[in-house]
Design a protein around this motif. Structure first.
Motif, short mmCIF file in Angstrom:
data_model
loop_
_atom_site.label_atom_id
_atom_site.label_comp_id
_atom_site.label_asym_id
_atom_site.label_seq_id
_atom_site.Cartn_x
_atom_site.Cartn_y
_atom_site.Cartn_z
N GLY A 166 0.79 -1.24 -0.06
CA GLY A 166 -0.12 -0.23 0.02
C GLY A 166 0.99 1.07 0.08
N ARG A 167 0.47 1.94 1.02
CA ARG A 167 1.47 3.51 1.09
C ARG A 167 3.01 3.07 1.66
NH1 ARG A 167 -0.07 6.49 4.62
NH2 ARG A 167 -1.79 4.97 5.47
N TYR A 168 3.00 2.04 2.10
CA TYR A 168 4.60 1.46 2.61
C TYR A 168 5.54 1.09 1.72
CZ TYR A 168 1.67 2.11 7.11
OH TYR A 168 0.86 2.35 8.17
N THR A 169 6.60 1.58 1.58
CA THR A 169 7.51 1.07 0.56
C THR A 169 8.83 0.77 1.54
OG1 THR A 169 6.49 2.00 -1.08
CG2 THR A 169 8.83 1.31 -1.36
N ALA A 170 9.32 -0.40 1.64
CA ALA A 170 10.50 -0.71 2.24
C ALA A 170 11.70 -0.93 1.11
CB ALA A 170 10.46 -1.82 3.23
N THR A 171 12.79 -0.32 1.51
CA THR A 171 14.06 -0.62 0.73
C THR A 171 15.22 -1.33 1.33
OG1 THR A 171 15.07 1.49 1.07
CG2 THR A 171 13.54 1.15 -0.86
N LEU A 172 15.94 -1.94 0.89
CA LEU A 172 17.15 -2.63 1.41
C LEU A 172 18.35 -2.80 0.46
CD1 LEU A 172 18.17 -4.86 3.52
CD2 LEU A 172 17.15 -6.71 2.20
N GLN A 182 21.59 -1.41 5.37
CA GLN A 182 20.94 -0.36 5.67
C GLN A 182 19.30 -0.63 5.11
OE1 GLN A 182 22.59 3.00 4.11
NE2 GLN A 182 23.38 3.54 5.98
N SER A 183 18.42 -0.35 5.53
CA SER A 183 16.88 -0.69 5.07
C SER A 183 16.34 0.77 5.62
CB SER A 183 16.22 -1.59 5.92
OG SER A 183 14.99 -1.82 5.32
N SER A 184 15.06 1.12 4.58
CA SER A 184 14.49 2.38 4.95
C SER A 184 12.82 1.85 4.74
CB SER A 184 14.69 3.49 4.02
OG SER A 184 14.34 3.32 2.62
N LEU A 185 12.00 2.46 5.54
CA LEU A 185 10.68 2.33 5.54
C LEU A 185 9.95 3.68 5.16
CD1 LEU A 185 8.09 0.53 5.42
CD2 LEU A 185 7.69 1.40 7.96
N HIS A 186 9.59 3.78 3.77
CA HIS A 186 8.82 5.15 3.18
C HIS A 186 7.16 5.29 3.20
CE1 HIS A 186 8.91 8.93 1.09
NE2 HIS A 186 7.99 8.43 0.34
N ILE A 187 6.81 6.08 4.14
CA ILE A 187 5.37 6.21 4.22
C ILE A 187 4.79 7.25 3.37
CG2 ILE A 187 3.30 6.42 5.80
CD1 ILE A 187 5.25 5.28 7.79
N THR A 188 4.03 7.20 2.36
CA THR A 188 3.56 8.25 1.35
C THR A 188 2.06 8.56 1.97
OG1 THR A 188 4.77 6.99 -0.26
CG2 THR A 188 3.01 8.63 -0.92
N LEU A 208 -3.72 9.92 9.70
CA LEU A 208 -3.50 10.03 11.23
C LEU A 208 -3.31 8.53 11.49
CD1 LEU A 208 -6.60 12.62 11.90
CD2 LEU A 208 -3.89 12.87 11.89
N SER A 209 -4.06 7.34 11.14
CA SER A 209 -3.93 6.11 11.40
C SER A 209 -2.37 5.58 11.32
CB SER A 209 -4.83 5.07 10.76
OG SER A 209 -4.73 5.27 9.35
N ASP A 210 -1.72 6.31 10.71
CA ASP A 210 -0.14 5.80 10.45
C ASP A 210 0.59 6.02 11.84
OD1 ASP A 210 0.20 6.85 7.28
OD2 ASP A 210 -0.42 5.06 7.97
N SER A 211 0.01 6.83 12.70
CA SER A 211 0.68 6.98 14.20
C SER A 211 0.74 5.85 14.90
CB SER A 211 -0.22 7.99 14.94
OG SER A 211 -0.31 9.25 14.53
N LEU A 241 6.14 7.25 15.62
CA LEU A 241 5.78 8.29 14.58
C LEU A 241 4.52 8.75 15.10
CD1 LEU A 241 5.89 9.88 11.88
CD2 LEU A 241 4.54 7.66 10.65
N ARG A 242 4.27 10.10 14.93
CA ARG A 242 3.05 10.88 15.33
C ARG A 242 2.70 11.57 14.04
NH1 ARG A 242 2.31 15.72 19.21
NH2 ARG A 242 -0.22 16.35 18.53
#
Lengths: 112, 112
Positions: A60-66, A72-78, A82-85, A108-109
């Protein structure tokens, strides 16, 4: 010593904005890397699982890279909502998938 | 498909007492892992059971023990409770340890 470090410790963003969470690990060799989302008072829920041969995975709106070379890894939220808090936890399993090493999480808030 | 259930959800005990927590995994899952989560330490691995055998163990004292029954349900026991044992205890089930884990809602233990 196998470690997983996450940054930042906490983050506040406005609703609708994007954000990126970081995870650096020393677990080597490793089998897979997971990102979990944990709402307050609830158990963690899996967002993505990536093996060492994968370099990106979306949910969905979450994309993880490795990047297995730099560990290193990152999690990108697009388009945050409010529910992502929640707390986002990075977990790395060892070569055989027997030992899981947890990061301390990023809180995350998302505010309106 | 029913999720992972944990009972009780909340528990208050006195220092020196013992406590038993229960976890019912998702049907068909044979791996059950237990974790302790505290604000200061994050998620820490206690132990994992697979087909009634303890397969992995974290770095916790012997006061923490567990078992798994033939129907994959698991219990963990903490004897001689200490104030520092106050935490959220999470159970996670999986088909096998290297597969995706599904967490229960946790048992909030308070030791006074």
């Amino acid at each position: 010593k196998n470690q997983v470090e996450q940054s930042p410790q906490s983050l506040i963003i406005l609703e609708g904005k994007n954000c990126t969470l970081q995870c650096n690990y020393t677990v080597s060799p490793f089998s897979n890397l997971r990102w979990y989302k944990q709402d307050t008072g609830r158990g963690p829920v899996s967002l993505t699982i990536m093996t060492f041969s994968e370099n990106t995975k979306s949910n969905g709106r979450y994309t993880a890279t490795l990047d297995a070379d730099t560990k290193q890894s990152s999690l990108h939220i697009t388009a945050s909502q409010l529910s992502d808090s929640a707390s986002y936890i990075c977990v790395v399993s060892d070569e055989y998938g027997n030992k899981l090493v947890f990061g301390a999480g990023t809180i995350l808030r998302v505010k309106s | 498909k029913a999720g992972v259930t944990q009972t009780p959800r909340y528990l208050i005990k006195t220092r020196g007492q013992q406590v038993t927590l229960s976890c019912s995994p998702i049907s068909g899952h044979r791996s059950v892992s237990w974790y302790q989560q505290t604000p200061g330490q994050g998620l820490q691995f206690l132990f994992e059971y697979f087909s009634e055998t303890q397969r992995n163990k974290g770095n916790f004292p012997g006061r923490f023990s567990g078992r798994q029954f033939s129907n994959s349900r698991s219990e963990m026991n903490v004897s001689t409770l200490e104030l520092g044992d106050s935490a959220l205890y999470l159970c996670a089930s999986a088909r096998d340890y290297s597969y995706e884990q599904y967490f229960g809602p946790g048992t909030r233990l308070t030791v006074t």
